[in-house]
Design a protein around this motif. Structure first.
Motif, PDB file in Angstrom:
ATOM      1  N   VAL A 164      -0.757  16.117  12.770  1.00  0.00           N
ATOM      2  CA  VAL A 164       0.133  15.393  13.469  1.00  0.00           C
ATOM      3  C   VAL A 164      -0.655  14.336  14.193  1.00  0.00           C
ATOM      4  CG1 VAL A 164       2.197  14.786  14.596  1.00  0.00           C
ATOM      5  CG2 VAL A 164       2.472  16.775  13.215  1.00  0.00           C
ATOM      6  N   CYS A 165      -1.253  14.914  15.114  1.00  0.00           N
ATOM      7  CA  CYS A 165      -1.917  13.903  15.953  1.00  0.00           C
ATOM      8  C   CYS A 165      -3.215  13.253  15.419  1.00  0.00           C
ATOM      9  CB  CYS A 165      -2.617  14.672  17.161  1.00  0.00           C
ATOM     10  SG  CYS A 165      -1.258  15.735  18.144  1.00  0.00           S
ATOM     11  N   ALA A 166      -3.942  13.930  14.512  1.00  0.00           N
ATOM     12  CA  ALA A 166      -5.146  13.374  13.898  1.00  0.00           C
ATOM     13  C   ALA A 166      -4.537  12.329  12.737  1.00  0.00           C
ATOM     14  CB  ALA A 166      -5.739  14.374  13.392  1.00  0.00           C
ATOM     15  N   GLY A 167      -3.621  12.821  12.279  1.00  0.00           N
ATOM     16  CA  GLY A 167      -3.048  11.881  11.240  1.00  0.00           C
ATOM     17  C   GLY A 167      -2.685  10.532  11.684  1.00  0.00           C
ATOM     18  N   SER A 168      -2.118  10.557  12.955  1.00  0.00           N
ATOM     19  CA  SER A 168      -1.600   9.317  13.533  1.00  0.00           C
ATOM     20  C   SER A 168      -2.672   8.665  13.839  1.00  0.00           C
ATOM     21  CB  SER A 168      -0.653   9.615  14.621  1.00  0.00           C
ATOM     22  OG  SER A 168      -0.361   8.345  15.557  1.00  0.00           O
ATOM     23  N   LEU A 169      -3.675   9.128  14.441  1.00  0.00           N
ATOM     24  CA  LEU A 169      -5.052   8.339  14.925  1.00  0.00           C
ATOM     25  C   LEU A 169      -5.603   7.823  13.643  1.00  0.00           C
ATOM     26  CD1 LEU A 169      -6.500  10.659  17.825  1.00  0.00           C
ATOM     27  CD2 LEU A 169      -5.374   8.222  17.802  1.00  0.00           C
ATOM     28  N   ALA A 170      -5.765   8.605  12.510  1.00  0.00           N
ATOM     29  CA  ALA A 170      -6.728   8.266  11.270  1.00  0.00           C
ATOM     30  C   ALA A 170      -5.980   6.985  10.743  1.00  0.00           C
ATOM     31  CB  ALA A 170      -6.365   9.383  10.249  1.00  0.00           C
ATOM     32  N   MET A 171      -4.707   6.921  10.622  1.00  0.00           N
ATOM     33  CA  MET A 171      -3.868   5.761  10.068  1.00  0.00           C
ATOM     34  C   MET A 171      -4.247   4.275  11.092  1.00  0.00           C
ATOM     35  SD  MET A 171      -0.398   6.883   8.388  1.00  0.00           S
ATOM     36  CE  MET A 171       0.143   7.947   9.711  1.00  0.00           C
ATOM     37  N   LEU A 172      -4.183   4.771  12.262  1.00  0.00           N
ATOM     38  CA  LEU A 172      -4.535   3.524  13.257  1.00  0.00           C
ATOM     39  C   LEU A 172      -6.049   3.172  13.126  1.00  0.00           C
ATOM     40  CD1 LEU A 172      -2.969   5.099  16.499  1.00  0.00           C
ATOM     41  CD2 LEU A 172      -2.014   3.046  15.243  1.00  0.00           C
ATOM     42  N   ALA A 173      -6.962   4.157  12.732  1.00  0.00           N
ATOM     43  CA  ALA A 173      -8.287   3.630  12.296  1.00  0.00           C
ATOM     44  C   ALA A 173      -8.172   2.979  11.327  1.00  0.00           C
ATOM     45  CB  ALA A 173      -9.177   4.888  12.607  1.00  0.00           C
ATOM     46  N   ALA A 174      -7.365   3.171  10.324  1.00  0.00           N
ATOM     47  CA  ALA A 174      -7.552   2.552   8.947  1.00  0.00           C
ATOM     48  C   ALA A 174      -6.863   1.289   9.053  1.00  0.00           C
ATOM     49  CB  ALA A 174      -7.071   3.525   8.060  1.00  0.00           C
ATOM     50  N   TYR A 208       0.802  -1.092  -0.085  1.00  0.00           N
ATOM     51  CA  TYR A 208       0.032  -0.283  -0.023  1.00  0.00           C
ATOM     52  C   TYR A 208       0.823   1.241   0.180  1.00  0.00           C
ATOM     53  CZ  TYR A 208      -4.106  -2.962   1.513  1.00  0.00           C
ATOM     54  OH  TYR A 208      -4.883  -3.838   1.487  1.00  0.00           O
ATOM     55  N   VAL A 209       0.299   2.275  -0.664  1.00  0.00           N
ATOM     56  CA  VAL A 209       0.904   3.608  -0.413  1.00  0.00           C
ATOM     57  C   VAL A 209       0.048   4.553   0.353  1.00  0.00           C
ATOM     58  CG1 VAL A 209       1.750   5.582  -1.857  1.00  0.00           C
ATOM     59  CG2 VAL A 209       2.278   3.555  -2.658  1.00  0.00           C
ATOM     60  N   VAL A 210       0.532   4.883   1.504  1.00  0.00           N
ATOM     61  CA  VAL A 210      -0.493   5.713   2.308  1.00  0.00           C
ATOM     62  C   VAL A 210      -0.349   7.147   2.234  1.00  0.00           C
ATOM     63  CG1 VAL A 210      -1.259   6.191   4.501  1.00  0.00           C
ATOM     64  CG2 VAL A 210      -0.362   3.832   3.975  1.00  0.00           C
ATOM     65  N   ARG A 211      -1.472   8.031   1.900  1.00  0.00           N
ATOM     66  CA  ARG A 211      -1.316   9.333   1.727  1.00  0.00           C
ATOM     67  C   ARG A 211      -2.268   9.878   3.040  1.00  0.00           C
ATOM     68  NH1 ARG A 211      -2.317  13.079  -3.471  1.00  0.00           N
ATOM     69  NH2 ARG A 211      -2.975  15.026  -2.532  1.00  0.00           N
ATOM     70  N   VAL A 212      -1.928  10.792   3.590  1.00  0.00           N
ATOM     71  CA  VAL A 212      -2.774  11.471   4.676  1.00  0.00           C
ATOM     72  C   VAL A 212      -2.825  12.908   4.268  1.00  0.00           C
ATOM     73  CG1 VAL A 212      -3.023  11.991   7.078  1.00  0.00           C
ATOM     74  CG2 VAL A 212      -1.806   9.774   6.696  1.00  0.00           C
ATOM     75  N   GLU A 213      -4.256  13.345   4.202  1.00  0.00           N
ATOM     76  CA  GLU A 213      -4.414  14.581   3.947  1.00  0.00           C
ATOM     77  C   GLU A 213      -5.319  15.187   5.194  1.00  0.00           C
ATOM     78  OE1 GLU A 213      -6.691  15.236   0.526  1.00  0.00           O
ATOM     79  OE2 GLU A 213      -5.039  14.317  -0.923  1.00  0.00           O
ATOM     80  N   SER A 214      -4.904  16.447   5.373  1.00  0.00           N
ATOM     81  CA  SER A 214      -5.595  17.026   6.736  1.00  0.00           C
ATOM     82  C   SER A 214      -6.141  18.395   6.093  1.00  0.00           C
ATOM     83  CB  SER A 214      -4.641  17.451   7.522  1.00  0.00           C
ATOM     84  OG  SER A 214      -5.232  18.102   8.959  1.00  0.00           O
TER      85      SER A 214
END
Length: 210
Positions: A22-32, A2-8
């Motif tokens: 930074v915080c929300a991106g980390s949580l979003a990847m955990l949720a995903a 997978y290639v993971v791209r996080v957008e805020s």
């Protein structure tokens, strides 16, 4: 892979939108379901200096507001995990900062970061063990090269029937060298069913192993 791209997307802010990302991106990847080894959090530090010339002690602020950023002397963003810093950014409106002041700012940032990480851990102790709906499932399996033709079938009839009947998105077969089959689909059940069908095709003994 997978290639993971996080957008805020920040629609309104009265603090550090970058550290919130930074915080929300980390949580979003955990949720995903992204298997992060460590969580990362960030906090923005500020500084107020005595501009009256009275020799007052500098005041270091943790998690500064928008007004404190605009009127203060320092915007010091620090991000990292429990063990250390992974990124930082420093903007100042004065001629320089002393080492003792920087040490104090870094220590306050560490305390704030650990507090945020604890709250994040309470929300998501571990990555989601199941991929959420909408995330493509990717499954790779190896098959004997001599069985590739059996999987494809006449004019692709066999592989196309597996795709149609199981509901997977695609089955890609690498014909060069050892046979590699890549199955992609929207649900675990569909991918597992397609993999089982392929195992049964390539297992000459009829035991269903793959």
């Amino acid at each position: 892979k997978y290639v993971v791209r996080v957008e805020s997307l920040i629609t309104e802010s009265c603090g550090s939108s970058s550290m919130a990302s930074v915080c929300a991106g980390s949580l979003a990847m955990l949720a995903a379901g992204v298997p992060l080894r460590k969580k990362v959090a960030g906090v923005a530090m500020g500084l107020l200096l005595d501009e009256t010339g009275g020799g007052g002690e500098p005041i270091i602020l943790t998690d500064i507001l928008g007004s404190e950023d605009a009127l203060g002397t320092m915007d010091f963003k620090v991000a990292g995990d429990e063990e250390g810093i992974s990124a930082f950014q420093l903007d100042i409106k004065c001629e320089g900062l002393s080492l003792p002041l920087m040490r104090t700012a870094l220590e306050q940032a560490r305390v704030g970061r650990l507090h945020i990480l604890q709250l994040m851990h309470e929300a998501y102790p571990e990555p989601n063990p199941v991929l959420p709906p909408g995330i493509p499932r990717i499954f790779n399996m190896n098959v004997p090269a001599k069985m590739v033709g059996r999987i494809i079938g006449p004019g692709g009839a066999t592989v196309n029937s597996i795709i149609a009947e199981t509901g997977v998105e695609n089955i890609a077969i690498d014909k060069a060298g050892p046979g590699t089959v890549c199955i992609t689909g929207k649900t675990d059940a569909a991918v597992e069913e397609a993999a089982a069908r392929i195992r049964n095709l390539v297992d000459e003994n009829g035991s269903g192993g793959g």
